[in-house]
Enzyme design. Sequence first.
Site, PDB file in Angstrom:
ATOM      1  N   ASP A 483      20.678   2.139 -11.197  1.00 21.98           N
ATOM      2  CA  ASP A 483      20.048   1.599 -10.012  1.00 21.98           C
ATOM      3  C   ASP A 483      19.338   2.263  -9.104  1.00 21.98           C
ATOM      4  O   ASP A 483      18.721   2.078  -8.218  1.00 21.98           O
ATOM      5  CB  ASP A 483      21.518   0.960  -9.196  1.00 21.98           C
ATOM      6  CG  ASP A 483      21.786  -0.291  -9.727  1.00 21.98           C
ATOM      7  OD1 ASP A 483      21.298  -0.844 -10.631  1.00 21.98           O
ATOM      8  OD2 ASP A 483      23.053  -0.712  -9.426  1.00 21.98           O
TER       9      ASP A 483
HETATM   10  C1  GLC Z   1      24.131   2.501  -5.134  1.00 20.42           C
HETATM   11  C2  GLC Z   1      24.936   3.338  -6.040  1.00 20.42           C
HETATM   12  C3  GLC Z   1      24.916   2.799  -7.364  1.00 20.42           C
HETATM   13  C4  GLC Z   1      25.146   1.263  -7.131  1.00 20.42           C
HETATM   14  C5  GLC Z   1      24.271   0.711  -6.157  1.00 20.42           C
HETATM   15  C6  GLC Z   1      24.533  -0.957  -6.229  1.00 20.42           C
HETATM   16  O1  GLC Z   1      22.955   2.707  -5.428  1.00 20.42           O
HETATM   17  O2  GLC Z   1      24.718   4.570  -5.886  1.00 20.42           O
HETATM   18  O3  GLC Z   1      25.968   3.387  -8.206  1.00 20.42           O
HETATM   19  O4  GLC Z   1      24.937   0.689  -8.527  1.00 20.42           O
HETATM   20  O5  GLC Z   1      24.586   1.246  -5.043  1.00 20.42           O
HETATM   21  O6  GLC Z   1      23.858  -1.527  -5.139  1.00 20.42           O
HETATM   22  C1  GLC Z   2      27.138   0.885 -10.525  1.00 23.35           C
HETATM   23  C2  GLC Z   2      26.746  -0.323 -10.773  1.00 23.35           C
HETATM   24  C3  GLC Z   2      25.944  -0.667 -12.166  1.00 23.35           C
HETATM   25  C4  GLC Z   2      24.969   0.524 -12.524  1.00 23.35           C
HETATM   26  C5  GLC Z   2      25.359   1.747 -12.249  1.00 23.35           C
HETATM   27  C6  GLC Z   2      24.582   2.976 -12.254  1.00 23.35           C
HETATM   28  O1  GLC Z   2      28.172   1.088 -11.314  1.00 23.35           O
HETATM   29  O2  GLC Z   2      27.525  -1.362 -10.637  1.00 23.35           O
HETATM   30  O3  GLC Z   2      25.296  -1.874 -12.331  1.00 23.35           O
HETATM   31  O4  GLC Z   2      24.350   0.318 -13.754  1.00 23.35           O
HETATM   32  O5  GLC Z   2      25.850   1.882 -10.764  1.00 23.35           O
HETATM   33  O6  GLC Z   2      23.427   3.063 -11.131  1.00 23.35           O
END
Ligand code: GLC
Ligand code: GLC
Length: 811
Positions: A483
Amino acid sequence: MKYGHFDDNRREYVITNPRTPWPWINYLGNEDFFSLISNTGGGYSFYKDAKFRRITRYRYNNVPMDSGGKYFYINDGASVWSPGWKPCKTELDSYECRHGMNYTSIKGVKNGVEAEALYFVPLKTWAEVQKLTLRNTTNEVKTLKIFSFVEWCLWNAATDMENFQRNFSTGEVEIEDSVIYHKTEYKERRDHFAYYSVNEPMQGFDTDRETFFGLYNGFDEPQTVLEGAPRNSEAHGWSPIASHYVEVTLQPGESKDLVYVLGYVENAQDEKWESKNIINKTKAKATIARFDTVEKVDDALAELKSYWDNLLNVFTVKTSEEKLDRMVNIWNQYQCMITFCFSRSASFFESGIGRGMGFRDSNQDLVGFVHQIPERARERIIDIASTQFPDGGCYHQYQPLTKKGNNEIGQGFNDDPMWLILGTTAYIKESGDFTILDEPVPFDNEAGSEVSLFHHLTVSFDHVVNNLGPHGLPLSGRADWNDCLNLNCFSNDPNESFQTTENKSEGSQAQSLMIAGLFVVYGRDYVELCEVIGKTDEAVRAQKHIDAMVEAIKLNGWDGEWFLRAYDYFGNKVGSNENEEGKIFIESNGWCTMAGIGLEEGMVAKALDSVKERLDCEHGIVLNNPAFTKYYIEYGEISSYPPGYKENAGIFCHNNPWIMIGETVQGRGDRAWEYFRKICPSYTEEISDLHKVEPYVYAQMIAGKDAFKPGEAKNSWLTGTAAWNYYAITQYILGIQPTYKGLRIEPCIAPEWKGFAVTRKFRGATYLIEVKNPNGAMKGVASLTVDGKAIEGNIIPLMPEGRTYKVEVLM
Ligand code: GLC
Ligand code: GLC
């Protein structure tokens, strides 16, 4: 240092020191009514949706941490104390918290009185039941003044925390017999209320928070409890609470149980009222009556336990590693149920307000859960697919209450669609239920837009095919699985969210090697499915795209020693030796090795060796290296984190199993096992003071080698790590894989393992599988027999149901 121990026979973790380095929590309920509960009685409850139907209030990031919960206060004349140590923090003579499968019991002993509070949500019940057992172990008569306590939330957990000009005027309660009803907003549009009862005539109560605590006191010293006298306050606005007051006199050696029920009711519009302004309590009373004696409560708990017996009996393993067995047989499966229920919504790191059910998250969670209750997985797949769009794209998340796509979270994460193929094929392989493919499923929940679920898989596959970049690799869109790798975001405004801000995708060359590998792995699954159901032309069509992708990866995705991570907006390499920071990333190396790309040419081995050399450390495998030390506007959020945390070179446990599985593709069971152990919570129990979070569940992130305190974990419970590690250990290391045609046995283990035994229930039959490894092999099945008869290959064909089969495997 440890703060407790595992009790495997009872499937519990026993905490013996209440001062854990962080609240160590558990989850109650597994269908509609849920509670989070910490080892000191902190936490909250909600119905289905932690944002829209919050029943009790919780304050996050409080001082001290974890203040507020379902508390019992005891005034025994000499002291005021709580069985969970908090909130009073009166020193106890002994303390023990047992977190079990959807129940928690917390016992405190003080001045010769034992108080044990058991908390659970009975099956199929919209309520949490609490049994408070009081025992006098002295030779004197004891008189105990017992005060219960919960604080109501005004339903919407978000506005509850911000809109005080309104909130302080809306609160309403009713009090009848020993039940306190919370009916804020019931008069207008709500058709639901909550209640809290005790199975004993109460001698007093309080429902107004300030009256109960006194305006200047905290949770640790409610004025009424200190004075030993309730005020019988009736809340009008401000902050409604529920506290029963019961006086208990215990003869020497005597004990007494009180049963409390914290419940939720929905009434039909025309059945809302009993009389003017008096709510219809019929359903509440019916639930209370189901638990009005200790026997009934004990029966309900026994039922819950046998429910878990059945779930956990589907897959059990016996190895020489006790710590491994307890994870596979108990805690990892339990955590998979929890992630299935909550996705990433409610934990002590997820507030329950921000996020609903994730499209990619829920599909991945399914893989760790599907063998437990396939019917619920089926329903979930349909719900998820219903939030997809006709072109295969999808909402990133949906709200559990409405099941509608959540616009605020955005869309355009180009990995999302492929995960639906994983979820669906995992379900069919487990259950054999191909009828799900014909199920009519809408797009964006629009009635009339229904097509078959199979069609949804086709558009998922084609979403990648239709969104390729100049290198023949998948465009990443807003982001892929990571993300925070926001290649089209270019944000320089701290007030906007990396996740939802307008992207600059026109003319972008941002392409993802992670999606490329993902496409090859689940594209092949799609092809296999097409073949099995006789859609041969579609299989041929799809296979061509996969072959082309493999070629594109080899041509444009190989950096010489490992797989590139991506191309950025401008077409520059990401995750290349050419880069100054972020030379190598875990995700693309996980997916491309799982896909076996370049296996014969040595690319898989080389990529995995580079991972070992550059990303591995004492506590696990970090996400990237070197960590980013400054903000790269063309990479986005990943470079916003300090080095060693989260997506910037943290040990993001979710993706470690991708490398474990990659190692099994290469046949290196020793490496896979080494990686497994490093992040497995039962193996880090001894360093709980460093690790900080619960030693019985996986955390999303452990601080990496570049962090200030490597090895410190955060974000426990709600993480794809649960499903992925369960999947890696059961299907790739132990190697018991459900397939359309039967169970495939393909272990890849450490050479020092002499063997192991698995009991697996599959498609109505039970298989007792004994794997022997006399020659110290890592991979490869030399022979396989079922009830003494040799089988060709390593797939046990589907056997008649209702029987038990003995399977012997020689490696
Ligand atoms: C932030 C986190 C990531 C998560 C995302 C969800 O970017 O670092 O882990 O998946 O928020 O919105
Ligand atoms: C968080 C989110 C997942 C994402 C991950 C890596 O765990 O829930 O959707 O893939 O972060 O950013």
